[in-house]
Design a protein around this motif. Structure first.
Motif, mmCIF file in Angstrom:
data_model
loop_
_atom_site.group_PDB
_atom_site.id
_atom_site.type_symbol
_atom_site.label_atom_id
_atom_site.label_comp_id
_atom_site.label_asym_id
_atom_site.label_seq_id
_atom_site.Cartn_x
_atom_site.Cartn_y
_atom_site.Cartn_z
ATOM 1 N N PRO A 1 0.818 -1.209 0.000
ATOM 2 C CA PRO A 1 0.000 0.000 0.000
ATOM 3 C C PRO A 1 0.855 1.264 0.000
ATOM 4 C CG PRO A 1 -0.783 -1.560 1.651
ATOM 5 C CD PRO A 1 0.532 -2.076 1.162
ATOM 6 N N SER A 2 0.320 2.318 -0.587
ATOM 7 C CA SER A 2 1.022 3.593 -0.608
ATOM 8 C C SER A 2 1.200 4.126 0.804
ATOM 9 C CB SER A 2 0.243 4.610 -1.445
ATOM 10 O OG SER A 2 0.856 5.882 -1.379
ATOM 11 N N GLU A 3 2.315 4.809 1.036
ATOM 12 C CA GLU A 3 2.568 5.478 2.301
ATOM 13 C C GLU A 3 2.333 6.988 2.191
ATOM 14 O OE1 GLU A 3 5.505 2.985 4.939
ATOM 15 O OE2 GLU A 3 6.562 3.604 3.120
ATOM 16 N N ASP A 4 1.843 7.447 1.039
ATOM 17 C CA ASP A 4 1.419 8.834 0.869
ATOM 18 C C ASP A 4 -0.025 8.975 1.326
ATOM 19 O OD1 ASP A 4 3.879 9.240 -0.241
ATOM 20 O OD2 ASP A 4 3.154 9.642 -2.280
ATOM 21 N N VAL A 5 -0.358 10.114 1.905
ATOM 22 C CA VAL A 5 -1.703 10.354 2.432
ATOM 23 C C VAL A 5 -2.172 11.726 1.981
ATOM 24 C CG1 VAL A 5 -3.095 10.603 4.529
ATOM 25 C CG2 VAL A 5 -1.250 8.916 4.462
ATOM 26 N N VAL A 6 -3.442 11.808 1.558
ATOM 27 C CA VAL A 6 -4.047 13.077 1.154
ATOM 28 C C VAL A 6 -5.364 13.250 1.898
ATOM 29 C CG1 VAL A 6 -4.892 14.501 -0.755
ATOM 30 C CG2 VAL A 6 -3.094 12.810 -1.171
ATOM 31 N N VAL A 7 -5.577 14.445 2.446
ATOM 32 C CA VAL A 7 -6.850 14.810 3.063
ATOM 33 C C VAL A 7 -7.309 16.112 2.425
ATOM 34 C CG1 VAL A 7 -8.056 15.445 5.178
ATOM 35 C CG2 VAL A 7 -6.259 13.697 5.240
ATOM 36 N N VAL A 8 -8.540 16.127 1.914
ATOM 37 C CA VAL A 8 -9.107 17.324 1.294
ATOM 38 C C VAL A 8 -10.251 17.829 2.159
ATOM 39 C CG1 VAL A 8 -10.247 18.287 -0.743
ATOM 40 C CG2 VAL A 8 -8.483 16.524 -1.015
ATOM 41 N N ARG A 9 -10.153 19.090 2.564
ATOM 42 C CA ARG A 9 -11.179 19.743 3.358
ATOM 43 C C ARG A 9 -11.772 20.903 2.556
ATOM 44 N NH1 ARG A 9 -12.086 20.170 8.265
ATOM 45 N NH2 ARG A 9 -11.909 22.449 8.171
ATOM 46 N N PRO A 10 -12.900 21.468 2.999
ATOM 47 C CA PRO A 10 -13.478 22.603 2.263
ATOM 48 C C PRO A 10 -12.551 23.810 2.165
ATOM 49 C CG PRO A 10 -15.092 21.673 3.770
ATOM 50 C CD PRO A 10 -13.795 21.012 4.078
ATOM 51 N N TYR B 1 2.159 6.146 10.294
ATOM 52 C CA TYR B 1 2.340 7.412 10.993
ATOM 53 C C TYR B 1 1.703 8.569 10.225
ATOM 54 C CZ TYR B 1 4.722 11.512 12.907
ATOM 55 O OH TYR B 1 5.000 12.745 13.444
ATOM 56 N N ALA B 2 1.908 8.601 8.898
ATOM 57 C CA ALA B 2 1.371 9.691 8.091
ATOM 58 C C ALA B 2 -0.152 9.750 8.170
ATOM 59 C CB ALA B 2 1.820 9.536 6.638
ATOM 60 N N SER B 3 -0.808 8.592 8.166
ATOM 61 C CA SER B 3 -2.270 8.585 8.222
ATOM 62 C C SER B 3 -2.773 9.142 9.546
ATOM 63 C CB SER B 3 -2.810 7.176 7.991
ATOM 64 O OG SER B 3 -2.416 6.295 9.037
ATOM 65 N N ARG B 4 -2.097 8.813 10.628
ATOM 66 C CA ARG B 4 -2.525 9.319 11.937
ATOM 67 C C ARG B 4 -2.187 10.795 12.118
ATOM 68 N NH1 ARG B 4 -2.496 4.384 11.492
ATOM 69 N NH2 ARG B 4 -3.666 2.951 12.833
ATOM 70 N N LEU B 5 -1.053 11.213 11.596
ATOM 71 C CA LEU B 5 -0.711 12.630 11.693
ATOM 72 C C LEU B 5 -1.649 13.468 10.830
ATOM 73 C CD1 LEU B 5 1.204 14.754 12.853
ATOM 74 C CD2 LEU B 5 2.678 14.394 10.853
ATOM 75 N N ALA B 6 -2.000 12.976 9.650
ATOM 76 C CA ALA B 6 -2.938 13.704 8.795
ATOM 77 C C ALA B 6 -4.285 13.875 9.479
ATOM 78 C CB ALA B 6 -3.113 12.976 7.463
ATOM 79 N N ALA B 7 -4.749 12.812 10.142
ATOM 80 C CA ALA B 7 -6.027 12.899 10.853
ATOM 81 C C ALA B 7 -5.950 13.912 11.990
ATOM 82 C CB ALA B 7 -6.421 11.526 11.394
ATOM 83 N N ALA B 8 -4.815 13.945 12.695
ATOM 84 C CA ALA B 8 -4.656 14.894 13.796
ATOM 85 C C ALA B 8 -4.603 16.333 13.285
ATOM 86 C CB ALA B 8 -3.389 14.570 14.586
ATOM 87 N N ILE B 9 -3.970 16.551 12.141
ATOM 88 C CA ILE B 9 -3.945 17.893 11.544
ATOM 89 C C ILE B 9 -5.340 18.310 11.127
ATOM 90 C CG2 ILE B 9 -3.101 19.253 9.599
ATOM 91 C CD1 ILE B 9 -0.573 17.474 9.635
ATOM 92 N N ALA B 10 -6.041 17.412 10.431
ATOM 93 C CA ALA B 10 -7.395 17.717 9.959
ATOM 94 C C ALA B 10 -8.323 18.037 11.123
ATOM 95 C CB ALA B 10 -7.943 16.555 9.144
#
Length: 278
Positions: free
Chosen positions: A20-29, A51-60
């Motif tokens: 699986p990819s280790e890159d993560v993208v989160v799109v918000r309004p 780690y990236a998925s959890r950090l992205a969720a914490a940022i979002a």
């Protein structure tokens, strides 16, 4: 609201196998978050993608607050929260790059920590917000993995061994003066990020990329500049850019022309259009 298009494609593991990819993208309004988890050379740590998925969720989560803090404060708080929750210690934890784009009615803010650039396009052409500190770290001479690949030795167990040796040396330079900075377990790294702010009315489009895409400009030079990347993404979609980079890598299967840790890295490219139309 701006129009956001995302293209992503997994690379391969150090052994060349699919994973699986280790890159993560989160799109918000009002924001886009792009992270590139570092491929771990240690079996005792969670993966960079984890780690990236959890950090992205914490940022979002922190961007959802009614009046979110300064982007560096947001990133620092997210690093602190993920580290505390998992007992991570600076210097002995998974890591990730961070690219954060956030806009209001009047301004566009960008933050880059690690080699995942943000490129804003306005009346004067592209403005690249990049963190080149990793690329500027002096490489060891002699028998490093790049030297092996240039000689035609190719990928395989000996390459992985050389990569581990190089990775151990780079670990000593992570989040240190004279080295490079990424998101790991030290919240202070957030304040080492590269920053930019532009008037929203002057930003027509933005590209965000992980290094599995930016290598097409910076290393392979199959694109003369970021304007060419934007032109292709507009004509045929962001996926066409990924495919062009991947085709170049297939033409160099043993890494002798473009020495790189893996035959194919994970790829993310985000195109944000109509930014100036508030």
């Amino acid at each position: 609201m701006p129009r956001v298009e995302v293209a992503e494609q997994p690379g391969v593991g150090l052994d060349g196998s699919a994973r699986p990819s280790e890159d993560v993208v989160v799109v918000r309004p009002d924001a886009v978050i792009v992270l590139d988890g570092a491929t771990s050379l240690r079996t005792d740590l969670p993966s960079g993608g984890w780690y990236a998925s959890r950090l992205a969720a914490a940022i979002a989560e922190r961007l959802e607050e009614p009046h979110p803090a300064d982007p560096a404060d947001v990133l620092a708080a997210a690093i602190r929260a993920v580290s505390a929750e998992n007992g991570f210690v600076a210097g002995h934890s998974p890591s990730s790059t961070v690219a954060l784009l956030r806009w209001t009615e009047t301004a566009v803010d960008a933050l880059v920590l690690g080699d995942s650039p943000v490129i804003a396009f306005g009346p004067g052409g592209p403005t690249v917000l990049a963190d080149d500190r990793l690329a500027a770290v002096p490489r060891r001479g002699g028998g490093g993995y790049r030297t092996r690949l240039r000689s035609g030795a190719g990928y395989g167990p000996d390459h992985v061994a050389a990569l581990r040796e190089s990775g151990a040396a780079m670990d000593r330079l992570r989040n240190r003066e004279g080295g490079f900075w990424v998101a790991e377990a030290d919240p202070a790294a957030a304040y080492r990020a590269r920053r930019a702010r532009w008037p929203r009315a002057e930003v027509h489009a933005v590209l965000m990329a992980t290094d599995g895409v930016s290598c097409g400009v910076d290393d392979y030079q199959i694109f003369p500049d970021w304007q060419a990347v934007l032109d292709l993404a507009r004509r045929h979609g962001p996926r066409a850019v990924l495919d062009r980079v991947r085709a170049a890598e297939r033409s160099d299967p043993d890494g002798s022309r473009w020495p790189r840790p893996k035959p194919h890295d994970d790829q993310v490219l985000v195109l944000v259009e109509d930014m100036a139309l508030a």
